[in-house]
Write an enzyme that holds these catalytic residues in place. Structure first.
Site, PDB file in Angstrom:
ATOM      1  N   ASP A 202     -50.781  -2.457  50.183  1.00  0.00           N
ATOM      2  CA  ASP A 202     -49.825  -2.365  51.285  1.00  0.00           C
ATOM      3  C   ASP A 202     -50.516  -2.729  52.585  1.00  0.00           C
ATOM      4  OD1 ASP A 202     -50.689   0.387  52.766  1.00  0.00           O
ATOM      5  OD2 ASP A 202     -50.972   0.556  50.604  1.00  0.00           O
ATOM      6  N   ASP A 204     -51.140  -1.281  56.160  1.00  0.00           N
ATOM      7  CA  ASP A 204     -51.113   0.083  56.654  1.00  0.00           C
ATOM      8  C   ASP A 204     -50.123   0.227  57.813  1.00  0.00           C
ATOM      9  OD1 ASP A 204     -52.523   2.452  55.705  1.00  0.00           O
ATOM     10  OD2 ASP A 204     -53.127   2.692  57.787  1.00  0.00           O
TER      11      ASP A 204
END
Length: 262
Positions: A202, A204
């Site tokens: 992902d 952040d």
């Protein structure tokens, strides 16, 4: 007797690695490890596998018995450790699905048992936290992996706030994780060659708008890349060099250790 020379410590969603594995329940002076250690063969090499969170993710990052895990693997003879883990990216250049072999670590955890040293003078060198030989083997086996970067390890289990994420990025750090410390330093104290293999799951919170990082997002991305990661690790295991003479072990030459290396 050495039962394995190499270990893989599996991260979130990475709960099995070896075919036709035997299991060992390994008691340690530090309590129980995350679970039984699986033993098998990969590319003609004897390999141990341990899921750091347990087989069913029983242990969140701050509750993992890192000392027991490290001691158990060393007691089986392990001298080289590959440590795949899920990470968030702090830079748009490292998007989801990128594999990074970091070369630096920043510890932002607190309250974890982070050393085997409980008495006396025994200071482990840790300027370069990851083994360059093992890291090079991973990179040579994985041409699409990114070399280098700093991984900041936070306490968890919560994800970072936007302000925290932006602060970490402003320091020039590239990845954020919850399990890389004290695992890496304990491996060094056990005189093992250790390298992290970080899969970006992902961007952040500081890089995103909307609701930020979610657990479902992280687990789904890791699951989608699991077979790829297994293949990369198997290729790296096939080319790992002889650990003899590596500074990851020789740092203790001439030092009277105040703890047991099994």
């Amino acid at each position: 007797m050495t039962e394995a020379d190499i270990a893989v410590i599996g991260g979130s969603g990475f709960y099995s690695f070896l075919e036709d594995a035997e299991e060992r329940h390994v008691p340690t002076p530090y309590g129980d490890p995350s679970g039984p250690v699986a033993l098998g063969t990969v590319a003609g090499r004897r390999v141990a596998f341990l899921p750091r969170h347990g087989a069913h993710h029983a242990f969140p990052p701050h509750r993992i018995n890192y000392r027991a895990n490290a001691w158990a693997l060393r007691s089986l003879g392990v001298r080289q450790v590959l440590a795949p883990c899920a990470v968030g990216s702090l830079t748009p250049d490292l998007g989801p699905g990128t594999v990074v072999v970091p070369d630096q670590l920043v510890d932002r955890t607190h309250g974890r048992a982070a050393t085997f040293v409980e008495t006396g003078a025994c200071h482990v060198p840790f300027a370069d936290p990851y083994c360059p030989r093992v890291s090079d083997a991973v990179l040579q086996a994985s041409p699409d992996a990114t070399r280098g970067g700093t991984m900041v390890v936070v306490e968890g289990p919560r994800f970072s706030t936007r302000a925290e994420s932006q602060h970490y990025a402003a320091q020039g750090w590239s990845l954020v994780n919850m399990t890389g410390h004290p695992e890496a330093v304990l491996a060094r104290e056990m005189q093992q060659c250790y390298a992290a293999v970080a899969l970006v799951t992902d961007l952040d919170a500081g890089l995103e708008s909307g609701s930020g990082v979610s657990q479902d997002e992280v687990f789904a991305l890791f699951a989608a890349n699991l077979e790829r990661l297994r293949g990369m690790l198997a290729d790296a295991i096939a080319t790992l060099p002889d650990p003899d003479g590596c500074t990851c072990a020789t740092w203790a030459d001439g030092i009277e250790l105040t703890y047991e290396v099994p």
